[in-house]
Enzyme design. Structure first.
Site, PDB file in Angstrom:
ATOM      1  N   LEU A   4       0.825  -1.219   0.000  1.00 57.76           N
ATOM      2  CA  LEU A   4       0.000   0.000   0.000  1.00 57.76           C
ATOM      3  C   LEU A   4       0.855   1.263   0.000  1.00 57.76           C
ATOM      4  O   LEU A   4       0.420   2.325  -0.441  1.00 57.76           O
ATOM      5  CB  LEU A   4      -0.916   0.007   1.234  1.00 57.76           C
ATOM      6  CG  LEU A   4      -1.882  -1.175   1.377  1.00 57.76           C
ATOM      7  CD1 LEU A   4      -2.578  -1.121   2.727  1.00 57.76           C
ATOM      8  CD2 LEU A   4      -2.910  -1.177   0.251  1.00 57.76           C
TER       9      LEU A   4
ATOM     10  N   ALA B 274      11.209   4.977   3.540  1.00 57.06           N
ATOM     11  CA  ALA B 274      12.619   4.655   3.342  1.00 57.06           C
ATOM     12  C   ALA B 274      13.013   3.397   4.117  1.00 57.06           C
ATOM     13  O   ALA B 274      13.892   2.663   3.691  1.00 57.06           O
ATOM     14  CB  ALA B 274      13.471   5.834   3.780  1.00 57.06           C
ATOM     15  N   PHE B 275      12.333   3.147   5.261  1.00 55.84           N
ATOM     16  CA  PHE B 275      12.779   2.075   6.143  1.00 55.84           C
ATOM     17  C   PHE B 275      11.676   1.081   6.503  1.00 55.84           C
ATOM     18  O   PHE B 275      11.870   0.234   7.348  1.00 55.84           O
ATOM     19  CB  PHE B 275      13.356   2.677   7.425  1.00 55.84           C
ATOM     20  CG  PHE B 275      14.148   3.923   7.183  1.00 55.84           C
ATOM     21  CD1 PHE B 275      15.345   3.854   6.504  1.00 55.84           C
ATOM     22  CD2 PHE B 275      13.684   5.162   7.585  1.00 55.84           C
ATOM     23  CE1 PHE B 275      16.078   5.002   6.247  1.00 55.84           C
ATOM     24  CE2 PHE B 275      14.413   6.312   7.341  1.00 55.84           C
ATOM     25  CZ  PHE B 275      15.621   6.228   6.665  1.00 55.84           C
TER      26      PHE B 275
ATOM     27  N   ASP C   2       4.228  15.957  13.904  1.00 58.80           N
ATOM     28  CA  ASP C   2       4.430  15.880  12.455  1.00 58.80           C
ATOM     29  C   ASP C   2       3.107  15.973  11.692  1.00 58.80           C
ATOM     30  O   ASP C   2       2.858  15.203  10.760  1.00 58.80           O
ATOM     31  CB  ASP C   2       5.179  14.598  12.084  1.00 58.80           C
ATOM     32  CG  ASP C   2       5.843  14.682  10.709  1.00 58.80           C
ATOM     33  OD1 ASP C   2       6.083  15.816  10.243  1.00 58.80           O
ATOM     34  OD2 ASP C   2       6.119  13.628  10.116  1.00 58.80           O
TER      35      ASP C   2
ATOM     36  N   VAL D 228       4.281  -0.768   3.964  1.00 55.03           N
ATOM     37  CA  VAL D 228       2.919  -0.996   4.453  1.00 55.03           C
ATOM     38  C   VAL D 228       2.206  -1.890   3.446  1.00 55.03           C
ATOM     39  O   VAL D 228       2.174  -1.591   2.251  1.00 55.03           O
ATOM     40  CB  VAL D 228       2.145   0.325   4.635  1.00 55.03           C
ATOM     41  CG1 VAL D 228       0.732   0.048   5.142  1.00 55.03           C
ATOM     42  CG2 VAL D 228       2.872   1.256   5.609  1.00 55.03           C
TER      43      VAL D 228
ATOM     44  N   LYS E 281       5.254   2.781   0.821  1.00 54.33           N
ATOM     45  CA  LYS E 281       6.634   2.433   1.150  1.00 54.33           C
ATOM     46  C   LYS E 281       7.360   3.657   1.674  1.00 54.33           C
ATOM     47  O   LYS E 281       7.307   4.715   1.053  1.00 54.33           O
ATOM     48  CB  LYS E 281       7.333   1.895  -0.102  1.00 54.33           C
ATOM     49  CG  LYS E 281       8.616   1.146   0.174  1.00 54.33           C
ATOM     50  CD  LYS E 281       9.088   0.457  -1.096  1.00 54.33           C
ATOM     51  CE  LYS E 281      10.232  -0.498  -0.783  1.00 54.33           C
ATOM     52  NZ  LYS E 281      10.625  -1.276  -1.965  1.00 54.33           N
TER      53      LYS E 281
ATOM     54  N   LYS F  67       2.194  -2.320   8.965  1.00 55.38           N
ATOM     55  CA  LYS F  67       3.449  -1.583   8.780  1.00 55.38           C
ATOM     56  C   LYS F  67       4.570  -2.531   9.196  1.00 55.38           C
ATOM     57  O   LYS F  67       4.641  -2.948  10.349  1.00 55.38           O
ATOM     58  CB  LYS F  67       3.456  -0.318   9.640  1.00 55.38           C
ATOM     59  CG  LYS F  67       4.715   0.534   9.473  1.00 55.38           C
ATOM     60  CD  LYS F  67       4.610   1.819  10.297  1.00 55.38           C
ATOM     61  CE  LYS F  67       5.850   2.684  10.188  1.00 55.38           C
ATOM     62  NZ  LYS F  67       5.730   3.936  10.964  1.00 55.38           N
TER      63      LYS F  67
END
Length: 478
Positions: free
Chosen positions: A19, A23-24, A135, A27, A21, A42
């Protein structure tokens, strides 16, 4: 002794298409086989995680378990298996709120009011539970489904922190550049108000389709934010009601103590009396601008995901030039999350609190000194003649009988500070302190002491738990 490896995720869930992506992490849609229920998993590759990254992952899971609200993506399970950690969330299928808005045939100020109301409801719940998101941005505002009127869902608590009441402290430089508050940029103590600042930025974009603060150069962007340098230019803002502008002004207030809270914002007439206060006029210009804004976000996000995918999770083993290695340095990072809690920044923080402690000593300010010392602090110092001193009473004597009576100028310099970071909450600093002062006859003197101080952070506040000072007993240094 044999280690029992957990295989609960593999046994209970079946994985399907990707669903999203980062960097690390990745999903993927998954189904709990026995219940037939769909979720979003996740998946974090824990082989790449440092001890610090493991702590952040545990923090995210702990915070997500706390939050149960219709406008927050719900965490249903957290499973750790060999090499991978799985966070099982609600499957939200409506995509990003901002992408949905540009596909609508009709979009008005009243719609923007309804959107920000749901975001504020989510933020209020977070704050009531002692959580600061840190955030808030369009990428983290999703819709529950593709159905008309689907609920807005706040997602991604990877940077969220836990706070006590209205506590303000320095929790590190974290967030997304265009949405950072002035207090974070100033590296001041901060708390819940940072989320309301970000809400103000989001509301501004919801109304006109472009952000209040914008510059390709990140330094200039930060200067704009710290100065609160935004306006409501014609002609696009001429059709926005004064009440909407008033709410933005209250959210984008530079002083966090005067900034509107989530509870207060929800009572603002533009939200609480939407049907009579907010305009219902279709805002085609906003939709057109928002399309461009979305396109720019997606392009920059794709560039940075590609850049970051080549790095270790902690970004510490890339082998590149460290100065240019952080996302923070990139002018392309306006919509990409950063968490600048690297070693250099944390060491600077220890130097800063040490300087504040020495300033309190030089000023004879025992009240400030006690706030920076653990009540059970231990110390070795020349005045104690080799004895270990515990508590603050021994030090109080010097404040009351020497420092408070000293009205002559004192100048202190810290030389060659060496800092050892011991996990997230502890640090040790060793340095030479040079103190320049005037003696009883008004003659300038210099004293030197070698000092080691051990700091521990409790509830976001650094305190001294032990110090050791060498050298002969002297008139001034303490």
């Amino acid at each position: 002794m044999a280690t029992i490896t957990c295989t609960r995720f593999t046994e209970e869930y079946q994985l399907f298409e990707e669903l999203g992506k980062g960097a690390f992490s990745v999903v993927r849609r998954c189904v709990k086989v026995l219940a037939g229920q769909e979720y979003a998993a996740k998946i974090i590759n824990t082989k790449k995680l440092s001890a610090r990254d493991h702590q952040k992952l545990e923090r995210e899971a702990r915070i997500c378990r706390l939050l149960k609200h219709p406008n927050i993506v719900r965490l249903h399970d957290s499973i750790s298996e060999e090499g991978h950690h799985y966070l099982i969330f609600d499957l939200v299928t409506g995509g990003e709120l901002f992408e949905d808005i540009v596909a609508r045939e009709y979009y008005s100020e009243a719609d923007a009011s309804h959107c920000i109301q749901q975001i504020l409801e989510a933020v209020l719940h977070c704050h009531q539970m002692g959580v600061v998101h840190r955030d808030l941005k369009p990428e983290n505002l999703l819709l529950a489904s593709k159905l008309k009127g689907a609920a807005v869902k706040l997602a991604d608590f990877g940077l969220a922190i836990e706070v006590e009441g209205e506590q303000q402290a320095w929790f590190g430089f974290a967030g997304t550049p265009g949405y950072l508050s002035p207090e974070v940029l100033r590296k001041d103590p901060y708390g819940k108000p940072v989320d309301l600042w970000a809400c103000g930025v989001i509301l501004y974009i919801l109304l006109v389709g472009y952000p209040p603060f914008w510059d390709e150069d990140q330094h200039r962007l930060y200067q704009q934010i710290k100065a609160g340098a935004y306006d409501f230019p014609s002609p696009e803002w001429d059709t926005v009601t004064p009440e909407a502008k008033d709410l933005i002004n209250k959210m984008l207030t530079i002083n966090p103590s005067k900034r509107i809270t989530a509870a207060e914002a929800l009572k603002h007439p533009w939200i609480s009396h939407r049907s009579t206060v907010a305009s219902c006029m279709h805002r085609q210009e906003t939709v057109d601008c928002l399309k461009k804004f979305n396109a720019r976000r997606k392009l920059k996000g794709a560039i940075l995901t590609t850049m970051l995918a080549t790095r270790n999770f902690s970004g510490g083993k890339s082998g590149g030039n460290k100065k240019n290695d952080g996302v923070k340095e990139s002018s392309e990072s306006t919509n990409t999350t950063i968490e600048d809690e690297d070693t250099k920044v944390r060491k600077q923080e220890i130097i800063k609190v040490t300087e504040q402690l020495i300033e309190a000593i030089s000023n004879g300010d025992f009240e400030s000194y006690t706030k920076m010392c653990d009540p059970g602090m231990t110390a070795f110092e020349p005045e104690a003649l080799g004895n270990l001193v515990e508590g603050l009473d021994f030090h109080r004597f010097y404040f009351e009988n020497l420092w408070s009576r000293n009205s002559k100028p004192v100048h202190t310099t810290i030389l060659n500070p060496h800092i050892h970071l011991m996990g997230d909450e502890s640090a040790c600093i060793a340095y030479i302190r040079i103190t320049q002062y005037l003696d009883a006859g008004g003659i300038p003197r210099t004293a030197q002491s070698e000092e080691t101080r051990v700091w521990h952070r409790r509830d976001g506040k650094w305190q001294i738990v032990h110090f050791h000072r060498s050298g002969a007993p002297s008139v001034l240094p303490h």
